[in-house]
Design a protein around this motif. Sequence first.
Motif, mmCIF file in Angstrom:
data_model
loop_
_atom_site.group_PDB
_atom_site.id
_atom_site.type_symbol
_atom_site.label_atom_id
_atom_site.label_comp_id
_atom_site.label_asym_id
_atom_site.label_seq_id
_atom_site.Cartn_x
_atom_site.Cartn_y
_atom_site.Cartn_z
ATOM 1 N N LEU A 6 0.817 -1.214 0.000
ATOM 2 C CA LEU A 6 0.000 0.000 0.000
ATOM 3 C C LEU A 6 0.853 1.267 0.000
ATOM 4 C CD1 LEU A 6 -2.616 -1.123 2.705
ATOM 5 C CD2 LEU A 6 -2.794 -1.352 0.213
ATOM 6 N N SER A 7 2.147 1.112 -0.312
ATOM 7 C CA SER A 7 3.117 2.204 -0.175
ATOM 8 C C SER A 7 3.493 2.835 -1.505
ATOM 9 C CB SER A 7 4.414 1.678 0.452
ATOM 10 O OG SER A 7 4.152 0.924 1.593
ATOM 11 N N GLU A 8 3.613 4.159 -1.479
ATOM 12 C CA GLU A 8 4.200 4.872 -2.607
ATOM 13 C C GLU A 8 5.701 4.604 -2.624
ATOM 14 O OE1 GLU A 8 1.729 8.917 -3.508
ATOM 15 O OE2 GLU A 8 3.278 9.058 -1.989
ATOM 16 N N THR A 9 6.295 4.641 -3.785
ATOM 17 C CA THR A 9 7.742 4.520 -3.904
ATOM 18 C C THR A 9 8.364 5.892 -3.665
ATOM 19 O OG1 THR A 9 7.525 2.728 -5.501
ATOM 20 C CG2 THR A 9 9.635 3.899 -5.470
ATOM 21 N N ILE A 10 9.335 5.940 -2.766
ATOM 22 C CA ILE A 10 10.051 7.197 -2.513
ATOM 23 C C ILE A 10 11.124 7.342 -3.583
ATOM 24 C CG2 ILE A 10 11.602 8.401 -0.924
ATOM 25 C CD1 ILE A 10 9.975 7.177 1.369
ATOM 26 N N MET A 11 11.097 8.483 -4.280
ATOM 27 C CA MET A 11 12.067 8.707 -5.350
ATOM 28 C C MET A 11 12.385 10.188 -5.483
ATOM 29 S SD MET A 11 9.741 7.950 -8.684
ATOM 30 C CE MET A 11 8.086 7.571 -8.184
ATOM 31 N N ASP A 12 13.526 10.435 -6.072
ATOM 32 C CA ASP A 12 14.005 11.785 -6.302
ATOM 33 C C ASP A 12 12.945 12.596 -7.048
ATOM 34 O OD1 ASP A 12 16.424 13.439 -5.967
ATOM 35 O OD2 ASP A 12 16.301 13.584 -8.155
ATOM 36 N N GLY A 13 12.616 13.779 -6.493
ATOM 37 C CA GLY A 13 11.709 14.685 -7.181
ATOM 38 C C GLY A 13 10.240 14.329 -7.112
ATOM 39 N N MET A 14 9.853 13.353 -6.291
ATOM 40 C CA MET A 14 8.452 12.958 -6.226
ATOM 41 C C MET A 14 7.580 14.111 -5.723
ATOM 42 S SD MET A 14 8.467 10.439 -2.882
ATOM 43 C CE MET A 14 6.729 10.100 -2.819
ATOM 44 N N THR A 15 6.292 14.034 -5.996
ATOM 45 C CA THR A 15 5.347 15.055 -5.572
ATOM 46 C C THR A 15 5.221 15.058 -4.053
ATOM 47 O OG1 THR A 15 4.110 14.777 -7.631
ATOM 48 C CG2 THR A 15 2.967 15.863 -5.815
ATOM 49 N N ASP A 20 6.185 21.372 1.734
ATOM 50 C CA ASP A 20 7.026 20.337 2.349
ATOM 51 C C ASP A 20 8.367 20.273 1.624
ATOM 52 O OD1 ASP A 20 4.987 19.751 4.090
ATOM 53 O OD2 ASP A 20 4.714 17.686 3.442
ATOM 54 N N PRO A 21 9.391 19.732 2.294
ATOM 55 C CA PRO A 21 10.705 19.644 1.643
ATOM 56 C C PRO A 21 10.674 18.789 0.378
ATOM 57 C CG PRO A 21 10.854 19.103 3.986
ATOM 58 C CD PRO A 21 9.401 19.192 3.651
ATOM 59 N N LEU A 41 19.241 10.311 1.646
ATOM 60 C CA LEU A 41 17.854 10.724 1.502
ATOM 61 C C LEU A 41 17.649 12.088 2.141
ATOM 62 C CD1 LEU A 41 16.054 7.441 2.645
ATOM 63 C CD2 LEU A 41 16.657 8.123 0.312
ATOM 64 N N THR A 42 16.967 12.956 1.442
ATOM 65 C CA THR A 42 16.518 14.224 1.991
ATOM 66 C C THR A 42 15.017 14.258 1.758
ATOM 67 O OG1 THR A 42 18.602 15.263 1.374
ATOM 68 C CG2 THR A 42 16.764 16.729 1.904
ATOM 69 N N LEU A 43 14.259 14.271 2.856
ATOM 70 C CA LEU A 43 12.802 14.245 2.733
ATOM 71 C C LEU A 43 12.166 14.697 4.033
ATOM 72 C CD1 LEU A 43 12.012 11.397 4.387
ATOM 73 C CD2 LEU A 43 12.761 10.415 2.254
#
Length: 173
Positions: A6-15, A20-21, A41-43
């Motif tokens: 049920l998870s979104e993939t964390i990726m560079d430049g995602m919405t 938010d950062p 990771l920066t998020l």
Amino acid sequence: MRVIDLSETIMDGMTVYPGDPEVKVEVVHTREEHTWELRQLTLGTHTGTHVDAFSHMHQGGKSIDEIPVERFFGTAQLVKLHSEWPVRQGLFFIEECGMEQFERIKQANPPFVGGNLTEAVERNLLAIGILTYTNLVNLELLPYGRSFMFYGFPLKIRHGDGSPVRAVAILDH
């Protein structure tokens, strides 16, 4: 059993939520140069599929590291706004769930609620000790009204107001 991610993939430049950062995933070490890979990771703590701590919207609320780990999993159901809801089970919504449903959710006394929640209902649920999960994906793969095990463990971030999670549903056949 059937496992549904049920998870979104964390990726560079995602919405991300406005303000938010920005998400950055940068390769720091490569196998060619260092014999291993490493990414930085920066998020923000509310990036992608995430859980909100009570401190997210309420002064003095418990932070993510203060909430017992047992609160981040349990039996749950995908429900429709106008169908029967289980009591003391997690509730997930595909339809927008707003303040019109708050009293009904409160009566059902779920440990957590997730899916398409308005900010107002999130704020009010957190105020009464109900965790909220946001940006869940693939909810349409779950059967309505059938219980499943849900797991959405956060990173143990000191004073964390929330955390990305790897959210999964496990259905028995």
